[in-house]
Design an enzyme around this catalytic site. Structure first.
Site, mmCIF file in Angstrom:
data_model
loop_
_atom_site.group_PDB
_atom_site.id
_atom_site.type_symbol
_atom_site.label_atom_id
_atom_site.label_comp_id
_atom_site.label_asym_id
_atom_site.label_seq_id
_atom_site.Cartn_x
_atom_site.Cartn_y
_atom_site.Cartn_z
ATOM 1 N N GLY A 54 -54.597 82.241 -73.602
ATOM 2 C CA GLY A 54 -53.706 81.424 -72.855
ATOM 3 C C GLY A 54 -52.610 81.340 -73.647
ATOM 4 N N ALA A 55 -51.163 81.476 -73.489
ATOM 5 C CA ALA A 55 -50.282 81.253 -74.232
ATOM 6 C C ALA A 55 -49.988 79.614 -74.745
ATOM 7 C CB ALA A 55 -48.896 81.582 -73.730
ATOM 8 N N ARG A 95 -51.898 86.835 -82.819
ATOM 9 C CA ARG A 95 -51.438 87.580 -81.783
ATOM 10 C C ARG A 95 -49.839 87.475 -81.518
ATOM 11 N NH1 ARG A 95 -54.768 86.455 -76.368
ATOM 12 N NH2 ARG A 95 -53.932 88.719 -76.168
ATOM 13 N N GLN A 199 -60.443 88.400 -67.096
ATOM 14 C CA GLN A 199 -59.879 86.972 -66.842
ATOM 15 C C GLN A 199 -59.745 86.383 -65.580
ATOM 16 O OE1 GLN A 199 -58.449 89.263 -68.995
ATOM 17 N NE2 GLN A 199 -57.595 88.174 -70.956
ATOM 18 N N ARG A 407 -18.601 102.908 -36.905
ATOM 19 C CA ARG A 407 -18.676 102.894 -38.091
ATOM 20 C C ARG A 407 -19.751 102.021 -38.953
ATOM 21 N NH1 ARG A 407 -12.853 102.400 -40.913
ATOM 22 N NH2 ARG A 407 -12.738 100.488 -39.687
ATOM 23 N N GLU A 444 -8.777 92.367 -32.999
ATOM 24 C CA GLU A 444 -7.491 92.139 -33.811
ATOM 25 C C GLU A 444 -6.239 92.560 -33.214
ATOM 26 O OE1 GLU A 444 -5.474 92.784 -38.283
ATOM 27 O OE2 GLU A 444 -7.451 93.726 -37.702
#
Length: 521
Positions: A54-55, A95, A199, A407, A444
């Site tokens: 785990g970091a 690591r 894990q 369109r 318009e």
């Protein structure tokens, strides 16, 4: 199964009697065992074989490793700093992917001039900091997920292990999940087994069981299928290193989850401490990826499961591009890498559309400037890129496309095909058979009506209204009224071109409006 000593309850590693005590993560879930690491070599070996993993946890282990080295190389009250620094380099290289390991080593080494006890104190201080940092990050992550899905219990998916076993205490992504459970917001957690060392099924499942969080273990290759079946509301994972642009390295398999989550419009959230960021690394291409032994794949315990001599590709990590990450949550902030990438892509699309537009003054009558989109439709790739941008902007928030004659049909068809949702065409009067809903509106340069067949839009559907050009807003407003007349919900409106200086955007302010480019009327 057992428990940590009372004074260290809830901590996965700590300093005691000049040694590092750590939960042996290889033994779980069958046995809860503590390792006593008394030398630098023992600590490096524990990190390499994933007894400590785990970091954040290996960052703390790195700091404690420096403390062990100081104890070893201390004679007659003096410390051989050169030997300690040599050990520190070996620890940092144990690591290569997780930046936290080198970070922890650096913090401890920086205390060498202040004496041996200062090194130990710094490592112990980092353990306390880690618990506080993780609590803050977990609460912030829970707040974010609740804001994304405010109204019902959540189905969550996670990968690898990011709980207290991967940190000093509390955990990162798993800490957030457990906090959501505490708030009564979790229906179920899908836990990826996490190949090849499991894990997820060994460690995360054990932690969730201890916390009484409902879970099921998910075969890694079934995660995308679970998303496609509507079984996942949010993915939460950790990280081992995050580049400056938000690219994130995590346990192998994370990248595939992010791709699947993006495909299904599911938020993908990374939870990691600020120490996991590597601001000197511009992007994820420079993150070193650890490759592990073939035996982790070719064997199961003592039994061979692959032919003798089989070649193996066994990277421990992969890198998820920031553009696939909804948010990165730390103890201090929420960073949204996908938004930054989205803004860059939006600007590229805007410039392409502007470059392809042709303006025809006094058409179809004096005083009107007609914006012709013919070259946009003819240019390969433009509508595909535009559809991808629209899909990301409204990620997971619509069930149907309504396209306005005529369109609007072009972009509407491309977008519906890209997002695999139904398309309904809103027509001018007299062009639809059967009973219709009908709404009049001002143009318009005149007046008109729009119609949709009754039953063409299902009650309760979330509908995205699509047209080509936004001028006064009458057409899209009429389309929205037709959606609401069908007892459905307007998820938003999309136009390729918005004419600035006209009241269209103001008239549509009640809805989420996405204009892919804006030009002067």
């Amino acid at each position: 199964m057992g428990a940590l000593r009372h004074e260290h309850h809830g901590f996965s590693l700590y300093w005691e009697d000049n040694a590092v005590m750590a939960v042996d993560q290889r033994a779980l879930p069958q046995r809860f065992e503590l390792l006593r690491l008394e030398s630098v070599d023992a600590l490096i070996d524990a990190v390499r074989v994933l007894a400590v993993r785990g970091a954040p946890a290996i960052g703390l282990a790195g700091a404690f490793g420096v403390a062990l080295s100081v104890r070893t190389h201390r004679t007659a009250g003096a410390v051989d700093e050169d030997s300690v620094r040599a050990d520190a380099a070996r620890i940092a290289d144990a690591r290569p992917t997780a930046v936290n390991l080198a970070w922890g080593v650096r913090r401890a080494v920086a205390q060498l001039p202040n004496g041996p006890q200062a090194v130990v104190d710094e490592a112990m201080k980092m353990v306390a900091e880690d618990a506080a940092v993780n609590s803050a990050a977990a609460a912030r992550a829970a707040d974010l997920v609740e804001s994304l899905h405010p109204h019902r219990p959540l189905r969550l998916l996670t990968h690898c292990n990011t709980g207290r076993l991967a940190t000093a205490a509390v955990g990162t992504a798993l800490g957030g999940i457990i906090e959501l459970r505490r708030r009564g917001r979790v229906a179920e957690v899908l836990v990826d087994e996490t190949r090849p060392l499991l894990q997820g099924s060994r460690l995360t499942a054990w932690e969730l069981g201890e916390a009484e969080v409902p879970y099921r273990i998910c075969v890694d290759s079934a995660a995308a299928a679970a998303m496609s079946r509507g079984m996942v509301d949010c993915v939460l994972v950790g990280a081992d290193r995050i580049a400056a642009n938000g690219d994130a390295a995590n346990k192998i398999g994370t990248y595939g989850l992010a791709v699947a989550a993006a495909r299904h419009g599911i938020p993908f959230v990374v939870v990691a401490p600020e120490s996991t960021w590597d601001p000197d690394l511009p992007d994820g291409s420079g993150i070193p990826i650890e490759e592990r032994e073939a035996a982790e794949v070719t064997g199961d315990a003592d039994a061979a499961v692959a032919p003798a001599g089989a070649g193996v590709f066994n990277p421990a990590f992969d890198v998820t591009p920031g553009e696939l990450i909804t948010a990165i949550v730390t103890e201090d902030r929420v960073v949204r890498p996908r938004d930054a990438h989205r803004e860059q892509r939006a600007e590229l699309i805007r410039s392409r559309i502007v470059g392809l537009l042709e303006a025809f003054p006094d058409y179809p009558r004096p005083g009107v400037v007609y914006q012709d989109l013919s070259r946009i439709y003819a240019e390969p790739g433009v509508l595909d890129d535009a559809a991808d941008h629209v899909r990301d902007h409204f990620s997971g928030r619509f069930d149907r496309i309504v396209a306005v004659e005529s369109r609007g049909f072009v972009m509407g068809a491309v977008l519906a095909a890209r997002c695999e949702v139904p398309l309904t065409l809103v027509r001018k009067p007299g062009k639809l058979p059967g009973a219709v809903h009908s709404v009049g509106y001002a143009l318009e340069y005149g007046e008109d009506r729009l119609e949709v067949r009754q039953g063409a839009i299902a009650p309760g559907e979330r509908v995205l209204c699509v047209d080509d050009v936004l001028a006064t807003g009458g057409t899209l407003l009429a389309a929205a009224e037709l959606v609401e007349a069908s007892a459905a919900e307007v998820a938003g409106s999309v136009v390729l071109v918005e004419l600035s200086g006209l009241p269209g955007a103001e008239r549509l302010k009640a809805y989420d409006l996405l204009s892919l480019c804006e030009v002067a009327a």
